[in-house]
Structures are given as structure tokens and as C-alpha cells.
Design a protein around this motif. Structure first.
Motif, PDB file in Angstrom:
ATOM      1  N   GLY A  34     -17.830  28.460  -8.643  1.00  0.00           N
ATOM      2  CA  GLY A  34     -17.889  28.862  -7.242  1.00  0.00           C
ATOM      3  C   GLY A  34     -17.919  27.696  -6.272  1.00  0.00           C
ATOM      4  O   GLY A  34     -18.324  27.837  -5.117  1.00  0.00           O
ATOM      5  N   VAL A  35     -17.479  26.543  -6.733  1.00  0.00           N
ATOM      6  CA  VAL A  35     -17.404  25.355  -5.887  1.00  0.00           C
ATOM      7  C   VAL A  35     -15.938  25.169  -5.512  1.00  0.00           C
ATOM      8  O   VAL A  35     -15.064  25.285  -6.366  1.00  0.00           O
ATOM      9  N   GLY A  36     -15.665  24.890  -4.262  1.00  0.00           N
ATOM     10  CA  GLY A  36     -14.282  24.696  -3.831  1.00  0.00           C
ATOM     11  C   GLY A  36     -13.593  23.591  -4.619  1.00  0.00           C
ATOM     12  O   GLY A  36     -14.219  22.587  -4.969  1.00  0.00           O
ATOM     13  N   ARG A  37     -12.301  23.758  -4.898  1.00  0.00           N
ATOM     14  CA  ARG A  37     -11.567  22.775  -5.684  1.00  0.00           C
ATOM     15  C   ARG A  37     -11.573  21.409  -5.020  1.00  0.00           C
ATOM     16  O   ARG A  37     -11.763  20.387  -5.657  1.00  0.00           O
ATOM     17  N   ARG A  38     -11.366  21.369  -3.719  1.00  0.00           N
ATOM     18  CA  ARG A  38     -11.367  20.091  -2.988  1.00  0.00           C
ATOM     19  C   ARG A  38     -12.752  19.444  -3.053  1.00  0.00           C
ATOM     20  O   ARG A  38     -12.887  18.247  -3.250  1.00  0.00           O
ATOM     21  N   TYR A  39     -13.794  20.254  -2.897  1.00  0.00           N
ATOM     22  CA  TYR A  39     -15.164  19.748  -2.973  1.00  0.00           C
ATOM     23  C   TYR A  39     -15.435  19.202  -4.376  1.00  0.00           C
ATOM     24  O   TYR A  39     -16.039  18.142  -4.537  1.00  0.00           O
ATOM     25  N   MET A  40     -14.962  19.932  -5.415  1.00  0.00           N
ATOM     26  CA  MET A  40     -15.140  19.481  -6.791  1.00  0.00           C
ATOM     27  C   MET A  40     -14.428  18.146  -7.004  1.00  0.00           C
ATOM     28  O   MET A  40     -14.963  17.241  -7.651  1.00  0.00           O
ATOM     29  N   SER A  41     -13.241  18.011  -6.453  1.00  0.00           N
ATOM     30  CA  SER A  41     -12.509  16.755  -6.547  1.00  0.00           C
ATOM     31  C   SER A  41     -13.309  15.617  -5.908  1.00  0.00           C
ATOM     32  O   SER A  41     -13.413  14.522  -6.469  1.00  0.00           O
ATOM     33  N   ASP A  42     -13.869  15.885  -4.752  1.00  0.00           N
ATOM     34  CA  ASP A  42     -14.679  14.870  -4.067  1.00  0.00           C
ATOM     35  C   ASP A  42     -15.919  14.506  -4.880  1.00  0.00           C
ATOM     36  O   ASP A  42     -16.319  13.343  -4.937  1.00  0.00           O
ATOM     37  N   ILE A  43     -16.537  15.487  -5.520  1.00  0.00           N
ATOM     38  CA  ILE A  43     -17.710  15.212  -6.363  1.00  0.00           C
ATOM     39  C   ILE A  43     -17.297  14.301  -7.519  1.00  0.00           C
ATOM     40  O   ILE A  43     -17.937  13.285  -7.789  1.00  0.00           O
ATOM     41  N   GLU A  44     -16.208  14.659  -8.190  1.00  0.00           N
ATOM     42  CA  GLU A  44     -15.761  13.875  -9.344  1.00  0.00           C
ATOM     43  C   GLU A  44     -15.354  12.463  -8.962  1.00  0.00           C
ATOM     44  O   GLU A  44     -15.417  11.560  -9.777  1.00  0.00           O
TER      45      GLU A  44
END
Length: 169
Positions: A34-44
Motif C-alpha cells: 500500500g505504498v506508492g510506487r514512486r515513494y517506494m522508489s525514493d525509499i529504496e
């Protein structure tokens, strides 16, 4: 680089390593948690902070306790041990005759090497490895290890691996 930037990078490294072990895309991880794909990319990529809520969602996705997930983050500074790097280390230190578990390789469960070159594995990490790599539940993984690995140790000779098991008190 300050502590927080390092922590952010380690979170990203840990997530990428766990995703790779589980064979899931960043997109699927984002969707499932449930985390946005763009947000997940930024986290990674170490560009975003992570809330405790997201840590809990990620830990659940990877079937880890939050504390085990945090341990993955803490260890992210170190490159993951691979079967090849383990064998290289053993050869460099004169232990080329050591027995190494290869199928499955359990490289991520190695916790050390004894004085005489016996590779030391942590049982719980072996179980977790099978759970992540093969999608087994805890009981299936434990049964597989008990039958296929522990049962075979006596026939592996004096350089057989050592499997450490926690003592319940």
C-alpha cells in the motif's frame, strides 16, 4: 554523510536485498504494502524517510518481525555473503576442504567459521532463508532442514558444517 542519510541508504539496501531474495518487483512490493510506487522508489534510493507504519508493512510483507527487519537494515552496510564469496574466503584462509552447503546454499545463514575451517550456520537463519527463497512456511522449512541438512551432517566428515541452534530457556 550524516547518520540519517546512512540509515536511509541502509533501509533502501535492505529492501532491495529482501526483494531480490523473494523475487518480487518494486512495483509489486509497493502494491502489496500500500505504498506508492514512486515513494517506494525514493525509499529504496535513500531519498525518503520511512514511518514506523511502513516499517511494519514491509516487515509483514517479507514475513519478518519488525526487529528482524531492523536487523536487516543494520546489516545493510555489509555486502551480502554469496556462495562464491564464502568459498573464496575459505580458500584464502587455507580451508579449501571445508564442506559448504550448496543446494540450497544458505549463504545468508552463515555466522562464522570455526578455527579448523568448519562453516557455522544459524538454524533460525536457515529457516528464514527457505521461507524467503522458496515460500515455505516455518514448519515446512524446519522439516526440510531437519531431514535434508541435519540428517546428512554425520556423513559429511570432519569438515562438516556446524549448525547452531538457539537454546530455549
Amino acid at each position: 554523510m550524516n547518520f540519517f542519510m546512512s540509515l536511509q541508504n541502509n533501509i533502501g539496501k535492505a529492501i532491495r536485498a529482501l526483494r531480490s531474495q523473494k523475487g518480487v518487483s518494486q512495483e509489486k512490493l509497493a502494491l502489496e504494502t500500500g505504498v506508492g510506487r514512486r515513494y517506494m522508489s525514493d525509499i529504496e534510493n535513500g531519498r525518503r524517510n520511512v514511518s514506523l507504519e511502513i516499517v511494519e508493512k514491509l516487515a509483514n510483507f517479507f514475513e519478518l518481525s519488525p526487529s528482524d527487519f531492523i536487523k536487516q537494515i543494520e546489516n545493510a552496510d555489509f555486502p551480502p555473503l554469496t556462495l562464491d564469496s564464502l568459498k573464496e574466503y575459505l580458500c584464502e584462509h587455507g580451508y579449501e576442504d571445508s564442506v559448504v552447503l550448496e543446494k540450497p546454499d544458505f549463504a545468508d545463514a552463515v555466522v562464522g567459521v570455526s578455527e579448523n575451517g568448519r562453516v557455522i550456520y544459524a538454524y533460525e537463519k536457515m529457516v528464514r532463508s527457505l521461507m524467503l527463497s522458496d515460500g515455505m512456511d516455518y514448519e515446512e522449512a524446519a522439516e526440510f532442514i531437519d531431514f535434508n541438512t541435519l540428517g546428512a551432517l554425520p556423513s559429511m566428515g570432519e569438515k562438516a558444517p556446524i549448525v547452531l541452534m538457539e537454546i530455549e530457556g
